[in-house]
Scaffold this motif. Structure first.
Motif, PDB file in Angstrom:
ATOM      1  N   LEU A 118       0.849  -1.193   0.000  1.00 31.12           N
ATOM      2  CA  LEU A 118       0.000   0.000   0.000  1.00 31.12           C
ATOM      3  C   LEU A 118       0.884   1.242   0.000  1.00 31.12           C
ATOM      4  O   LEU A 118       2.075   1.172   0.333  1.00 31.12           O
ATOM      5  CB  LEU A 118      -0.901   0.030   1.236  1.00 31.12           C
ATOM      6  CG  LEU A 118      -1.945  -1.072   1.384  1.00 31.12           C
ATOM      7  CD1 LEU A 118      -2.599  -1.007   2.764  1.00 31.12           C
ATOM      8  CD2 LEU A 118      -3.005  -0.955   0.304  1.00 31.12           C
ATOM      9  N   GLY A 119       0.298   2.378  -0.356  1.00 28.28           N
ATOM     10  CA  GLY A 119       1.048   3.631  -0.362  1.00 28.28           C
ATOM     11  C   GLY A 119       0.358   4.700   0.456  1.00 28.28           C
ATOM     12  O   GLY A 119      -0.852   4.655   0.696  1.00 28.28           O
ATOM     13  N   LEU A 120       1.147   5.678   0.892  1.00 27.66           N
ATOM     14  CA  LEU A 120       0.634   6.837   1.624  1.00 27.66           C
ATOM     15  C   LEU A 120       1.315   8.099   1.104  1.00 27.66           C
ATOM     16  O   LEU A 120       2.458   8.050   0.641  1.00 27.66           O
ATOM     17  CB  LEU A 120       0.912   6.709   3.125  1.00 27.66           C
ATOM     18  CG  LEU A 120      -0.005   5.825   3.966  1.00 27.66           C
ATOM     19  CD1 LEU A 120       0.550   5.672   5.367  1.00 27.66           C
ATOM     20  CD2 LEU A 120      -1.418   6.385   4.010  1.00 27.66           C
ATOM     21  N   ILE A 153       3.244  -4.126   3.395  1.00 26.69           N
ATOM     22  CA  ILE A 153       4.345  -3.154   3.310  1.00 26.69           C
ATOM     23  C   ILE A 153       3.750  -1.820   2.882  1.00 26.69           C
ATOM     24  O   ILE A 153       2.877  -1.769   2.010  1.00 26.69           O
ATOM     25  CB  ILE A 153       5.415  -3.599   2.291  1.00 26.69           C
ATOM     26  CG1 ILE A 153       6.145  -4.852   2.784  1.00 26.69           C
ATOM     27  CG2 ILE A 153       6.434  -2.479   2.032  1.00 26.69           C
ATOM     28  CD1 ILE A 153       7.153  -5.398   1.790  1.00 26.69           C
ATOM     29  N   ILE A 154       4.215  -0.727   3.494  1.00 27.89           N
ATOM     30  CA  ILE A 154       3.728   0.613   3.179  1.00 27.89           C
ATOM     31  C   ILE A 154       4.866   1.436   2.570  1.00 27.89           C
ATOM     32  O   ILE A 154       5.964   1.488   3.140  1.00 27.89           O
ATOM     33  CB  ILE A 154       3.201   1.353   4.428  1.00 27.89           C
ATOM     34  CG1 ILE A 154       2.332   0.427   5.289  1.00 27.89           C
ATOM     35  CG2 ILE A 154       2.451   2.618   4.020  1.00 27.89           C
ATOM     36  CD1 ILE A 154       1.091  -0.071   4.616  1.00 27.89           C
ATOM     37  N   LEU A 155       4.620   2.078   1.432  1.00 26.11           N
ATOM     38  CA  LEU A 155       5.627   2.908   0.771  1.00 26.11           C
ATOM     39  C   LEU A 155       5.106   4.336   0.592  1.00 26.11           C
ATOM     40  O   LEU A 155       3.901   4.537   0.410  1.00 26.11           O
ATOM     41  CB  LEU A 155       5.973   2.345  -0.614  1.00 26.11           C
ATOM     42  CG  LEU A 155       6.690   1.007  -0.703  1.00 26.11           C
ATOM     43  CD1 LEU A 155       6.899   0.625  -2.167  1.00 26.11           C
ATOM     44  CD2 LEU A 155       8.033   1.058   0.009  1.00 26.11           C
ATOM     45  N   PRO A 156       6.008   5.329   0.630  1.00 27.85           N
ATOM     46  CA  PRO A 156       5.596   6.680   0.208  1.00 27.85           C
ATOM     47  C   PRO A 156       5.191   6.623  -1.263  1.00 27.85           C
ATOM     48  O   PRO A 156       5.883   6.023  -2.089  1.00 27.85           O
ATOM     49  CB  PRO A 156       6.868   7.514   0.402  1.00 27.85           C
ATOM     50  CG  PRO A 156       7.742   6.713   1.305  1.00 27.85           C
ATOM     51  CD  PRO A 156       7.422   5.280   1.036  1.00 27.85           C
ATOM     52  N   GLN A 157       4.074   7.223  -1.616  1.00 29.13           N
ATOM     53  CA  GLN A 157       3.524   7.050  -2.957  1.00 29.13           C
ATOM     54  C   GLN A 157       4.503   7.382  -4.091  1.00 29.13           C
ATOM     55  O   GLN A 157       4.630   6.612  -5.050  1.00 29.13           O
ATOM     56  CB  GLN A 157       2.229   7.856  -3.081  1.00 29.13           C
ATOM     57  CG  GLN A 157       1.076   7.207  -2.336  1.00 29.13           C
ATOM     58  CD  GLN A 157      -0.129   8.098  -2.190  1.00 29.13           C
ATOM     59  OE1 GLN A 157      -0.016   9.318  -2.189  1.00 29.13           O
ATOM     60  NE2 GLN A 157      -1.301   7.515  -2.042  1.00 29.13           N
ATOM     61  N   PRO A 158       5.235   8.516  -4.055  1.00 25.56           N
ATOM     62  CA  PRO A 158       6.120   8.828  -5.188  1.00 25.56           C
ATOM     63  C   PRO A 158       7.277   7.843  -5.361  1.00 25.56           C
ATOM     64  O   PRO A 158       7.851   7.760  -6.455  1.00 25.56           O
ATOM     65  CB  PRO A 158       6.649  10.230  -4.845  1.00 25.56           C
ATOM     66  CG  PRO A 158       5.675  10.788  -3.871  1.00 25.56           C
ATOM     67  CD  PRO A 158       5.189   9.617  -3.083  1.00 25.56           C
ATOM     68  N   VAL A 159       7.630   7.118  -4.302  1.00 30.49           N
ATOM     69  CA  VAL A 159       8.708   6.129  -4.422  1.00 30.49           C
ATOM     70  C   VAL A 159       8.322   5.058  -5.439  1.00 30.49           C
ATOM     71  O   VAL A 159       9.169   4.536  -6.176  1.00 30.49           O
ATOM     72  CB  VAL A 159       9.034   5.517  -3.046  1.00 30.49           C
ATOM     73  CG1 VAL A 159       9.956   4.309  -3.196  1.00 30.49           C
ATOM     74  CG2 VAL A 159       9.684   6.553  -2.141  1.00 30.49           C
TER      75      VAL A 159
END
Length: 340
Positions: A118-120, A153-159
């Motif tokens: 997922l992203g944030l 797993i959570i990633l910063p969206q622009p990454v």
């Protein structure tokens, strides 16, 4: 359907999904649907015409309340209110976010997911990362079926966009160059400055300025000119994308007029670009700026004006760059977990 890795980018405007379909071709599947999750209301018409009305709308249950989500959800939204769209920073903690997540699982007919990515937004990572890690793993009931998610797993969206871009370069991403990734979303604009694949946090951030701010400004201008209140901002976006006139009562607002409203709202994107430049610097150490997100075409002119001597790259298939990058990252992590 079993997925080793399932990527889901639940944004304010659209919910995007990406996965590899089972089979020898290992085909990449990606799709999106509007981030609308209205309360489900049973329709006599839809019960008699199930194949003609909202046939790609999934009914999901969160906290004993039924919500409608999916590609055809616009047909389940009545009037201009009650569309279930949440436009605040705490969106990831809302019942609407969970409804969209369950809708994403339904959309790919998932029954088991080894690794969910997922992203944030960058500026809310610290606030809501732990919430997603806690509440989006385990067993979920989706349209009468049990779906199990084993790890998140959570990633910063622009990454995600950076990872996607690196996979498209034949020579690979240079580890000695700085790049700025600007992700223009429906409510927020995020930016990440990277050195190779490493995120430089001190020069990465976000701001609650996105496509909706531009559309709201245009709606105000339309209301002023027409003498009637207008707040159906998604219709403006649809008209700009299609290049077709937009009806407002008896009048048809022509594309060139809509474009003039957009030009008169450029102060919003200009202000956002100034915030990015204040955070990042003048761009003298940047090899390029990558523009991604569904709203990148709105913001690109202002970014180019603020960084006149830096190459601006508008990535192809921009709305899906983040979620495709999430999938690539998840697949890499899944291989490591299997090998351990």
């Amino acid at each position: 359907m079993y997925f080793p890795v399932f990527a889901c980018d639940i944004g304010f405007g659209q919910t995007k999904v990406a996965a590899r379909l089972p089979g020898p071709e290992n085909k990449l599947f990606y799709d999106s649907f509007p981030s609308l999750s209205p309360r489900h209301v049973t329709s006599n018409l839809s019960s008699h015409l199930p194949n003609a009305v909202a046939n790609r709308t999934y009914i999901v249950r969160v906290d004993d309340v039924e919500f409608a989500v999916g590609p055809d959800v616009k047909f389940a939204v009545g009037g201009t209110t009650g569309n279930g769209r949440t436009l605040t920073d705490d969106f990831p903690t809302s019942v609407n976010y969970k409804a969209l997540f369950l809708g994403a699982l339904a959309h790919v007919d998932a029954t088991e997911v080894d690794l969910l990515v997922l992203g944030l937004p960058v500026h809310t990572m610290k606030l809501y990362k732990d919430h997603l890690l806690k509440h989006f793993v385990g067993e979920f009931q989706v349209r009468g079926k049990s779906v199990v998610v084993h790890k998140v797993i959570i990633l910063p969206q622009p990454v995600g966009a950076l990872l996607h871009y690196g996979s498209t370069i034949e020579e690979g991403l240079s580890q000695d160059e700085n790049r700025l990734i600007v992700d223009c979303g429906y409510v927020t604009t995020d930016w990440v400055l990277s050195h190779g694949y490493r995120m430089i946090e001190s020069r990465s951030s976000g701001t609650p300025t996105g496509v909706s701010a531009i559309l709201n400004s245009m709606a105000d201008l339309i209301s002023k000119d027409e003498g009637k209140p207008f707040d159906q901002i998604e219709r403006i976006d649809d008209a700009l994308i299609s290049g077709k006139p937009m009806r407002f009562f008896k009048n048809m607002i022509q594309p060139d007029k809509l474009r003039s409203y957009l030009d008169n709202s450029s102060f919003i994107t200009d202000d956002c670009a100034k915030k990015i430049r204040s955070s990042v610097g003048d761009g003298g150490d940047l090899s390029s700026i990558l523009m991604v997100g569904g709203g990148s075409h709105y913001f690109a002119p202002s970014i180019a004006k603020s960084f006149q001597d830096v190459e601006i790259i508008q990535l192809d298939n921009s709305p899906f760059c983040n979620v495709n990058g999430f999938l690539l990252f998840g697949e890499h992590q899944h291989k490591r977990l299997k090998a351990a």
